[in-house]
Design a protein around this motif. Structure first.
Motif, PDB file in Angstrom:
ATOM      1  N   PRO A 158     101.620  49.359  80.276  1.00  0.00           N
ATOM      2  CA  PRO A 158     101.660  48.034  79.576  1.00  0.00           C
ATOM      3  C   PRO A 158     100.505  47.217  79.959  1.00  0.00           C
ATOM      4  O   PRO A 158     100.428  46.781  81.071  1.00  0.00           O
ATOM      5  CB  PRO A 158     103.044  47.460  80.085  1.00  0.00           C
ATOM      6  CG  PRO A 158     103.800  48.753  80.761  1.00  0.00           C
ATOM      7  CD  PRO A 158     102.814  49.549  81.210  1.00  0.00           C
ATOM      8  N   VAL A 159      99.813  46.841  79.058  1.00  0.00           N
ATOM      9  CA  VAL A 159      98.669  45.846  79.235  1.00  0.00           C
ATOM     10  C   VAL A 159      99.287  44.458  79.597  1.00  0.00           C
ATOM     11  O   VAL A 159     100.349  43.928  79.159  1.00  0.00           O
ATOM     12  CB  VAL A 159      97.885  45.750  77.890  1.00  0.00           C
ATOM     13  CG1 VAL A 159      96.612  44.828  78.148  1.00  0.00           C
ATOM     14  CG2 VAL A 159      97.223  47.033  77.662  1.00  0.00           C
ATOM     15  N   SER A 160      98.747  43.946  80.736  1.00  0.00           N
ATOM     16  CA  SER A 160      99.267  42.608  81.164  1.00  0.00           C
ATOM     17  C   SER A 160      98.618  41.436  80.508  1.00  0.00           C
ATOM     18  O   SER A 160      97.687  41.711  79.752  1.00  0.00           O
ATOM     19  CB  SER A 160      98.879  42.437  82.767  1.00  0.00           C
ATOM     20  OG  SER A 160      97.495  42.425  82.938  1.00  0.00           O
ATOM     21  N   PRO A 161      99.148  40.129  80.496  1.00  0.00           N
ATOM     22  CA  PRO A 161      98.884  39.184  79.678  1.00  0.00           C
ATOM     23  C   PRO A 161      97.432  38.607  79.552  1.00  0.00           C
ATOM     24  O   PRO A 161      96.852  38.373  78.527  1.00  0.00           O
ATOM     25  CB  PRO A 161      99.791  38.066  79.933  1.00  0.00           C
ATOM     26  CG  PRO A 161     100.903  38.659  80.579  1.00  0.00           C
ATOM     27  CD  PRO A 161     100.396  39.755  81.269  1.00  0.00           C
ATOM     28  N   ARG A 162      96.935  38.350  80.977  1.00  0.00           N
ATOM     29  CA  ARG A 162      95.378  37.938  80.763  1.00  0.00           C
ATOM     30  C   ARG A 162      94.589  38.911  80.548  1.00  0.00           C
ATOM     31  O   ARG A 162      93.453  38.461  79.589  1.00  0.00           O
ATOM     32  CB  ARG A 162      95.106  37.370  82.214  1.00  0.00           C
ATOM     33  CG  ARG A 162      95.912  36.213  82.593  1.00  0.00           C
ATOM     34  CD  ARG A 162      95.435  34.824  82.317  1.00  0.00           C
ATOM     35  NE  ARG A 162      96.152  33.717  82.491  1.00  0.00           N
ATOM     36  CZ  ARG A 162      96.140  32.345  82.193  1.00  0.00           C
ATOM     37  NH1 ARG A 162      95.447  32.395  80.831  1.00  0.00           N
ATOM     38  NH2 ARG A 162      96.890  31.499  82.634  1.00  0.00           N
ATOM     39  N   VAL A 163      94.827  40.042  80.664  1.00  0.00           N
ATOM     40  CA  VAL A 163      93.961  41.197  80.378  1.00  0.00           C
ATOM     41  C   VAL A 163      94.199  41.300  78.719  1.00  0.00           C
ATOM     42  O   VAL A 163      92.889  41.602  78.227  1.00  0.00           O
ATOM     43  CB  VAL A 163      94.545  42.552  80.803  1.00  0.00           C
ATOM     44  CG1 VAL A 163      93.355  43.672  80.347  1.00  0.00           C
ATOM     45  CG2 VAL A 163      94.087  42.484  82.617  1.00  0.00           C
ATOM     46  N   LEU A 192      92.983  49.830  69.314  1.00  0.00           N
ATOM     47  CA  LEU A 192      94.010  50.686  68.381  1.00  0.00           C
ATOM     48  C   LEU A 192      93.976  50.129  66.887  1.00  0.00           C
ATOM     49  O   LEU A 192      94.365  49.345  66.716  1.00  0.00           O
ATOM     50  CB  LEU A 192      95.575  50.223  68.955  1.00  0.00           C
ATOM     51  CG  LEU A 192      95.544  50.329  70.433  1.00  0.00           C
ATOM     52  CD1 LEU A 192      96.942  49.654  70.983  1.00  0.00           C
ATOM     53  CD2 LEU A 192      95.637  51.776  70.986  1.00  0.00           C
ATOM     54  N   GLY A 193      93.204  51.066  66.317  1.00  0.00           N
ATOM     55  CA  GLY A 193      92.934  51.020  64.862  1.00  0.00           C
ATOM     56  C   GLY A 193      92.434  49.687  64.670  1.00  0.00           C
ATOM     57  O   GLY A 193      92.561  49.052  63.599  1.00  0.00           O
ATOM     58  N   GLY A 194      91.344  49.615  65.449  1.00  0.00           N
ATOM     59  CA  GLY A 194      90.455  48.243  65.380  1.00  0.00           C
ATOM     60  C   GLY A 194      90.927  47.148  66.000  1.00  0.00           C
ATOM     61  O   GLY A 194      90.100  45.841  65.893  1.00  0.00           O
ATOM     62  N   ARG A 195      92.152  46.888  66.559  1.00  0.00           N
ATOM     63  CA  ARG A 195      92.439  45.590  67.485  1.00  0.00           C
ATOM     64  C   ARG A 195      92.625  46.103  68.674  1.00  0.00           C
ATOM     65  O   ARG A 195      92.895  47.246  69.255  1.00  0.00           O
ATOM     66  CB  ARG A 195      93.926  45.149  66.437  1.00  0.00           C
ATOM     67  CG  ARG A 195      94.929  46.125  66.814  1.00  0.00           C
ATOM     68  CD  ARG A 195      96.216  45.310  66.423  1.00  0.00           C
ATOM     69  NE  ARG A 195      97.394  46.370  66.379  1.00  0.00           N
ATOM     70  CZ  ARG A 195      97.864  46.792  67.716  1.00  0.00           C
ATOM     71  NH1 ARG A 195      97.727  46.180  68.778  1.00  0.00           N
ATOM     72  NH2 ARG A 195      99.102  47.622  67.714  1.00  0.00           N
ATOM     73  N   ALA A 196      92.728  44.971  69.861  1.00  0.00           N
ATOM     74  CA  ALA A 196      93.086  45.062  70.927  1.00  0.00           C
ATOM     75  C   ALA A 196      94.512  45.489  71.186  1.00  0.00           C
ATOM     76  O   ALA A 196      95.278  44.903  70.528  1.00  0.00           O
ATOM     77  CB  ALA A 196      92.527  43.819  71.678  1.00  0.00           C
ATOM     78  N   PRO A 197      94.766  46.017  72.172  1.00  0.00           N
ATOM     79  CA  PRO A 197      96.278  46.183  72.807  1.00  0.00           C
ATOM     80  C   PRO A 197      96.976  44.793  73.014  1.00  0.00           C
ATOM     81  O   PRO A 197      96.004  44.058  73.667  1.00  0.00           O
ATOM     82  CB  PRO A 197      96.324  47.149  73.946  1.00  0.00           C
ATOM     83  CG  PRO A 197      94.721  47.281  74.237  1.00  0.00           C
ATOM     84  CD  PRO A 197      93.987  46.756  73.112  1.00  0.00           C
ATOM     85  N   ARG A 198      97.963  44.516  72.677  1.00  0.00           N
ATOM     86  CA  ARG A 198      98.750  43.283  72.867  1.00  0.00           C
ATOM     87  C   ARG A 198      99.482  43.400  74.347  1.00  0.00           C
ATOM     88  O   ARG A 198      99.711  44.492  74.912  1.00  0.00           O
ATOM     89  CB  ARG A 198      99.917  43.034  71.883  1.00  0.00           C
ATOM     90  CG  ARG A 198      99.290  43.025  70.550  1.00  0.00           C
ATOM     91  CD  ARG A 198     100.284  42.417  69.376  1.00  0.00           C
ATOM     92  NE  ARG A 198      99.550  42.500  67.945  1.00  0.00           N
ATOM     93  CZ  ARG A 198      99.522  43.510  67.103  1.00  0.00           C
ATOM     94  NH1 ARG A 198     100.353  44.666  67.485  1.00  0.00           N
ATOM     95  NH2 ARG A 198      99.119  43.108  65.884  1.00  0.00           N
ATOM     96  N   ALA A 199      99.877  42.364  74.911  1.00  0.00           N
ATOM     97  CA  ALA A 199     100.473  42.235  76.035  1.00  0.00           C
ATOM     98  C   ALA A 199     101.870  42.842  76.037  1.00  0.00           C
ATOM     99  O   ALA A 199     102.628  42.660  74.966  1.00  0.00           O
ATOM    100  CB  ALA A 199     100.882  40.580  76.320  1.00  0.00           C
ATOM    101  N   GLY A 200     102.013  43.512  76.907  1.00  0.00           N
ATOM    102  CA  GLY A 200     103.464  44.597  76.814  1.00  0.00           C
ATOM    103  C   GLY A 200     103.144  46.052  76.258  1.00  0.00           C
ATOM    104  O   GLY A 200     103.946  46.770  76.437  1.00  0.00           O
ATOM    105  N   GLU A 201     101.836  46.226  75.268  1.00  0.00           N
ATOM    106  CA  GLU A 201     102.037  47.349  74.549  1.00  0.00           C
ATOM    107  C   GLU A 201     101.304  48.253  75.348  1.00  0.00           C
ATOM    108  O   GLU A 201     100.507  48.056  76.150  1.00  0.00           O
ATOM    109  CB  GLU A 201     101.150  46.741  73.416  1.00  0.00           C
ATOM    110  CG  GLU A 201     100.742  47.999  72.326  1.00  0.00           C
ATOM    111  CD  GLU A 201     100.175  47.692  71.111  1.00  0.00           C
ATOM    112  OE1 GLU A 201     100.358  48.478  69.935  1.00  0.00           O
ATOM    113  OE2 GLU A 201      99.505  46.581  71.235  1.00  0.00           O
TER     114      GLU A 201
END
Length: 533
Positions: A158-163, A192-201
């Protein structure tokens, strides 16, 4: 000064890891618990950071480290050189307007090195740095140190918030403006389909996992002379890049003697140029002449440090006046330039002679201060197909002015912003520290030292303390906690702005040795934490 303490310091009896992303800190702690030493833990943490914080560092970046082996300090310069095919004419043809905000080290008033694409790409030094640190000081098998990083790349995390926020900026603001075949793979790997992963994703990078496996199993050889090297060169040849097999095969790290300056009975240590750590040392050497340096004097001393660094920091082969800049007589002369008003300074005349930071310590007293980076966010945005990693844009640190020590050219190491630091007292270790963040790094080092030595703060309180940031000219940013200082600074001629974005003020870590073990702090402006045992 009263301010909010955002976190408690961590006390640990045996060992500790501090960095800007908690999963990477966990990877380092796991190595310590398995019997690895501080160097093993630093490598494991650094490798994991390339996966869990890719908008700040990557496998295709550079690395610098300071290692206290229990008796003395060692320095490693694991930065890479420019391609043999890079010429000033080529750089001028791709130059951009000089609006980089780096405080004036660009030597050409109108043009600057580009920051994206192939022209600013230099040979990545991080994989060789991991290998060389391990060869000299490691204890566990090299391949074992990659286990957590490979698992996170393969299985996802899961990606962290600041990242996530930094990733969003790269995907939404930078990448859409880039055109060319060299950039295509970045979108496939890092969106991911043209967007950055979101926090927690959850995000995965299986290509990076395979790359790390090859580096781990070959002690880094594959990166410089094997399949990974071939992939880098093939992409360069196909899309207009300058890197060739000889550039990669010829890369080597350099063990260096750290440089230092005294401050209030302490010694502050940095890596010598081509890093900008000498800017912090000059500033501290100037400030050591004041009984209680004011905020105005701190800012002015930092300007003097940068003026010298921007004039003289270059490839070590350029023969800059490193020792002359730190001579007490020279520093006293520079101190004499500081008056009651904000000033603008040129370089003196001395005698001739996107980033992640981590620190670790173990039960035997070994300690590591390590920093690695892409440079600007995701670096060049060039990703060799099938590798899963981006290449740094460190060549943007060169200047285009002919005759400058840091002038662009073939086979040179550029001015580097990334700098690890270490503090001793009377030759005995206090501990490793660092503040990542481009032009902020030496400024962060100065402020952590002042908070520790003058303020007698623990490492967490020193990192929590509100910061100032000299941008360029007379422009200074301060955090809201320093708002009470604004009027006084303005009366002295500073253009002061209160900045609420914590990202402008760097992200640091620190570990101090104590009689009971270690005490450590981690940047409250980042996603990281201290983990000890």
């Amino acid at each position: 000064m009263r301010y909010e303490i955002r976190r408690s310091p961590v006390f640990a009896p045996r060992g500790v890891v501090a960095t800007s992303q908690s999963l990477a800190a966990g990877a380092g702690l796991a190595v310590l618990r398995r019997g690895g030493n501080a160097i093993d833990a630093a490598i494991a943490t650094a490798v994991a950071l390339t996966v869990v914080q890719p908008g700040s560092n990557d496998i295709g970046g550079d690395l610098f480290a300071l290692v206290w082996d229990g008796e003395r300090l060692h320095g490693l310069n694991a930065s890479g050189r420019s391609p043999a095919l890079l010429t000033r004419d080529l750089a001028l043809a791709g130059a951009t307007s000089a609006s980089d905000g780096l405080g004036g080290h660009q030597g050409d008033a109108e043009l600057a090195m580009p920051t994206r694409g192939w022209l600013p790409v230099t040979v990545p030094g991080a994989p060789a740095g991991w290998r060389d640190l391990h060869a000299r000081f490691g204890s566990l098998p090299f391949a074992e140190l990659f286990a957590d990083a490979i698992a996170y790349a393969d299985e996802g995390y899961p990606v962290s918030p600041r990242v996530a926020e930094a990733w969003r900026v790269g995907a939404e603001r930078v990448y859409p403006a880039l055109a060319g075949a060299e950039f295509a793979e970045w979108g496939r790997v890092f969106t991911l389909g043209g967007r950055a992963p979101r926090a927690g994703e959850r995000w995965r990078n299986p290509d990076a996992a395979n790359t790390l496996r090859r580096i781990a199993s070959t002690d880094g050889e594959d990166f410089y002379r094997g399949d990974i090297a071939n992939a880098i060169v093939a992409h360069a040849e196909r899309t207009g890049g300058l890197l060739r097999a000889g550039d990669l095969a010829g890369h080597e790290s350099v063990w260096v003697d750290p440089i230092s300056v005294s401050y209030r009975g302490h010694e502050v240590w940095e890596i010598p140029p081509n890093g900008q750590g000498i800017a912090a040392l000059v500033a501290l050497g100037v400030l050591d002449g004041y009984a209680e340096p004011s905020l105005h004097e701190q800012i002015e001393a930092m300007k003097l440090g940068f003026a010298d660094a921007h004039a003289f920091v270059a490839d070590p082969g350029a023969g800059g006046p490193v020792r002359g800049l730190l001579e007490p007589g020279y520093l006293a002369g520079r101190r004499g330039l500081i008056g009651q008003r904000a000033g603008r300074y040129g370089a003196g005349e001395p005698g001739r002679g996107g980033t992640v930071y981590l620190c670790t310590a173990d039960s035997a007293g070994r300690m590591v201060s390590l920093i690695q980076s892409n440079y600007m966010g995701f670096g060049s945005y060039v990703v060799p197909p099938g590798t899963g990693f981006g290449l740094q844009d460190r060549g943007a640190g060169f200047v285009l002015a002919e005759g400058h020590p840091n002038a662009v050219g073939p086979g040179r190491r550029p001015y580097h912003t990334i700098i690890p630091a270490f503090l001793t007292r009377g030759g005995e270790p206090v501990g490793p520290f660092g503040v990542m963040g481009g032009h902020m790094q030496p400024q962060g080092h100065v402020q952590v030292v002042l908070s520790t030595v003058d303020g007698r703060l623990d490492p967490q309180a020193a990192l929590d303390r509100p910061r100032w940031y000299w941008h360029r000219g007379l422009d200074v940013l301060v955090e809201p906690g320093l708002a009470a200082e604004v009027d006084g600074l303005r009366r002295r001629g500073h253009n002061v702005f209160v900045e609420r974005d914590p990202g402008a003020f760097g992200m640091g870590q620190a570990i101090w040795r104590t009689a009971a073990g270690y005490t450590a702090g981690s940047e409250p402006r980042a996603d990281g934490q201290v983990m000890g045992y």
